[in-house]
Write a protein that holds these residues in place. Structure first.
Motif, PDB file in Angstrom:
ATOM      1  N   ASP A 274      46.574  42.972  43.782  1.00 21.51           N
ATOM      2  CA  ASP A 274      45.960  43.160  44.960  1.00 21.51           C
ATOM      3  C   ASP A 274      45.245  44.512  45.011  1.00 21.51           C
ATOM      4  OD1 ASP A 274      46.854  40.875  45.847  1.00 21.51           O
ATOM      5  OD2 ASP A 274      48.414  41.734  47.127  1.00 21.51           O
ATOM      6  N   ILE A 275      45.792  45.717  44.542  1.00 25.84           N
ATOM      7  CA  ILE A 275      45.071  46.972  44.512  1.00 25.84           C
ATOM      8  C   ILE A 275      44.065  47.000  43.459  1.00 25.84           C
ATOM      9  CG2 ILE A 275      45.420  49.421  43.967  1.00 25.84           C
ATOM     10  CD1 ILE A 275      48.220  49.345  45.203  1.00 25.84           C
ATOM     11  N   LEU A 276      44.449  46.460  42.266  1.00 23.45           N
ATOM     12  CA  LEU A 276      43.454  46.451  41.111  1.00 23.45           C
ATOM     13  C   LEU A 276      42.104  45.740  41.636  1.00 23.45           C
ATOM     14  CD1 LEU A 276      45.858  46.039  37.996  1.00 23.45           C
ATOM     15  CD2 LEU A 276      44.857  48.158  38.855  1.00 23.45           C
ATOM     16  N   ALA A 277      42.287  44.449  42.086  1.00 30.05           N
ATOM     17  CA  ALA A 277      41.135  43.838  42.566  1.00 30.05           C
ATOM     18  C   ALA A 277      40.520  44.247  43.986  1.00 30.05           C
ATOM     19  CB  ALA A 277      41.694  42.197  42.808  1.00 30.05           C
ATOM     20  N   THR A 278      41.228  45.041  44.776  1.00 25.89           N
ATOM     21  CA  THR A 278      40.176  45.301  45.576  1.00 25.89           C
ATOM     22  C   THR A 278      39.361  46.629  45.141  1.00 25.89           C
ATOM     23  OG1 THR A 278      42.112  44.858  47.300  1.00 25.89           O
ATOM     24  CG2 THR A 278      40.684  46.421  47.978  1.00 25.89           C
ATOM     25  N   LEU A 279      40.084  47.289  44.449  1.00 26.24           N
ATOM     26  CA  LEU A 279      39.391  48.750  43.599  1.00 26.24           C
ATOM     27  C   LEU A 279      38.070  48.337  42.922  1.00 26.24           C
ATOM     28  CD1 LEU A 279      42.332  51.133  42.788  1.00 26.24           C
ATOM     29  CD2 LEU A 279      41.087  51.070  44.779  1.00 26.24           C
ATOM     30  N   ALA A 280      38.260  46.959  42.263  1.00 29.12           N
ATOM     31  CA  ALA A 280      37.384  46.555  41.482  1.00 29.12           C
ATOM     32  C   ALA A 280      36.093  46.128  42.191  1.00 29.12           C
ATOM     33  CB  ALA A 280      37.759  45.475  40.386  1.00 29.12           C
ATOM     34  N   MET A 281      36.392  45.289  43.333  1.00 31.99           N
ATOM     35  CA  MET A 281      35.408  44.734  44.180  1.00 31.99           C
ATOM     36  C   MET A 281      34.634  45.907  45.048  1.00 31.99           C
ATOM     37  SD  MET A 281      35.333  41.838  43.704  1.00 31.99           S
ATOM     38  CE  MET A 281      34.018  41.419  44.967  1.00 31.99           C
ATOM     39  N   LEU A 282      35.375  47.062  45.419  1.00 29.28           N
ATOM     40  CA  LEU A 282      35.002  48.084  46.063  1.00 29.28           C
ATOM     41  C   LEU A 282      33.695  48.806  45.162  1.00 29.28           C
ATOM     42  CD1 LEU A 282      35.898  49.551  48.931  1.00 29.28           C
ATOM     43  CD2 LEU A 282      37.067  50.986  47.727  1.00 29.28           C
ATOM     44  N   ASN A 283      34.209  48.840  43.954  1.00 29.46           N
ATOM     45  CA  ASN A 283      32.988  49.650  43.322  1.00 29.46           C
ATOM     46  C   ASN A 283      32.019  48.732  42.952  1.00 29.46           C
ATOM     47  OD1 ASN A 283      34.088  52.472  41.747  1.00 29.46           O
ATOM     48  ND2 ASN A 283      35.825  51.175  42.111  1.00 29.46           N
TER      49      ASN A 283
END
Length: 431
Positions: free
Chosen positions: A346-355
């Motif tokens: 969840d963290i990895l995917a959220t950070l990827a989408m944020l950037n």
């Protein structure tokens, strides 16, 4: 002397054969070696465990020059005197002839009864086992704390690296298994640093200052997640808000930022190539570095803090190293195996989408403000470049979120949650 003979095996699921022994330097030729297995880099997915390549070829050599490398493994045979809590003495000498001539005159029935006592779960109660003798109990990295304890008793470790390959073992082949393993290590290292066994204090006047300081980077790996999360999150949010964090492109103050970033990455690439890696392998190693620090290290730090506050307990999580044939086939095809729901994903995917949203925001500023596009690049050029680099690193995450159809893709629940969380963060920032 503690001898560590490490023989790296460059195969798909390979391990390192290491020999450890605690003896004096002049007795190194005597065959009192022991062996343990440590998962190292595979032939194809080198970024999964590239940490061991640095440790084996760079860091352990450096530690060898300042007091000896730390003990980092399991299944080792140690010198009995060192493992049983004996302090090293200058006049220490082993009568090997007497040891070799030792004979057992007891009957089989007596030995059987003795073994039952030794094998019982209560044999070590009210003894110094787990405190001063054997492996130290109560830590997730019992090898590190045990090695430190033995070094503080006067014994010295030594590192050797023959060319011959060692054992062939099994290493994690999925991303979640690797992250869980790293999380356990970071939990244990930080636990050691915050305990009475902190190398800076426990090793005072027992081991050299340089060796005590050398333990600290490993113990504080988990704390590095804070700086990494700041670099990953804040530039893209400030880019959406219109806040510049770096000097303008034309400003002379840009040079220090560019110099530090370039030299650090160039030095890292040079080390990786010197260790036998490739440029593609180095790029994958940077990807794994980001994944670990933003997920496994963060959870390790968070759980350690909860444990100190009394809200949680550190549990030893066994790393699963058995996978099905389809996962192994994807592993051989150099595809990262996601395929599971986890807060780390969840963290990895959220950070990827944020950037990714940050890049879209930068493009929007450039396209809509045609008259001021040069000013936008002048002001936010470095932030845009940083977001672009992070998006490039996260390409396998986007592929798993939107384009893959195999069982190794990101679960749909992770995809939905990451998009929602990233949009909420962007909306809150722009309000």
């Amino acid at each position: 002397m503690w001898i560590a003979i490490c023989m790296p095996t460059i195969q798909r699921q390979s391990n390192t054969l290491c020999a450890f022994s605690w003896m004096k330097r002049r007795e190194m030729r005597l065959p009192t070696y022991s062996f343990f297995r440590v998962s190292i880099i595979s032939q194809k997915m080198k970024f999964m465990l590239a940490l061991f390549e640095y440790c084996n070829k760079l860091e352990l050599h450096g530690l060898d020059a300042i007091g000896g490398p730390c003990y980092n493994g399991s299944g080792c045979f140690h010198r009995r005197e060192a493992l049983c809590g004996k302090k090293y003495e200058k006049n220490y000498k082993v009568d090997w002839k007497k040891v070799s001539d030792t004979k057992a005159d007891e009957s089989a029935s007596f030995l059987e009864e003795t073994c039952k006592v030794l094998a019982s779960c209560t044999f070590e109660h009210n003894t110094t086992w787990g405190k001063e003798m054997g492996l130290i109990y109560g830590f997730l990295v019992e090898d590190i704390i045990t090695g430190l304890n033995i070094q503080c008793k006067g014994w010295t470790s030594m590192y050797l690296s023959p060319e011959r390959d060692g054992f062939l073992g099994v290493a994690p082949i999925t991303l979640l298994q690797t992250l869980v393993q790293h999380k356990r290590w970071m939990d244990g290292h930080l636990q050691v640093f915050l305990s009475r066994y902190c190398p800076l204090l426990y090793g005072y006047k027992k081991i050299p200052l340089k060796l005590r300081l050398a333990y600290c980077p490993y113990n504080l790996w988990a704390a590095n997640c804070l700086a990494t999360l700041y670099i990953v999150v804040m530039p893209c949010l400030c880019l959406l808000k219109g806040i510049s964090l770096f000097p303008k492109i034309s400003s002379p103050w840009l040079f220090p930022f560019a110099y530090v970033a370039f030299v650090h990455r160039a030095y890292s690439l040079n080390e990786f190539l010197w260790c036998g890696g490739t440029f593609r392998g180095w790029c994958n190693d940077q990807r794994m570095w980001l994944f670990n620090r933003t997920s496994a290290y963060f959870f390790a730090l968070f759980e350690t803090i909860l444990k100190l506050l009394g809200y949680s307990r550190l549990n030893f999580v066994v790393t699963a190293k058995v996978s099905d044939k389809e996962a192994l086939k994807r592993y051989d095809g150099e595809l990262i195996e996601f395929g599971a729901t986890s807060p780390m994903f969840d963290i990895l995917a959220t950070l990827a989408m944020l950037n990714l949203f940050g890049i879209f925001g930068a493009l929007k500023k450039i396209i809509l403000d045609v008259d001021e596009d040069l000013q936008v690049l002048e002001k936010f050029g470095l932030q845009t470049l940083l977001c672009f680099v992070l998006v490039t690193i996260n390409l396998p995450v986007y592929q798993a979120l939107f384009f893959r159809n195999d069982n190794g893709k990101m679960p749909s629940s992770v995809t939905y949650k990451s998009i929602i969380f990233a949009m909420l963060a962007c909306t809150a920032t722009m309000c």
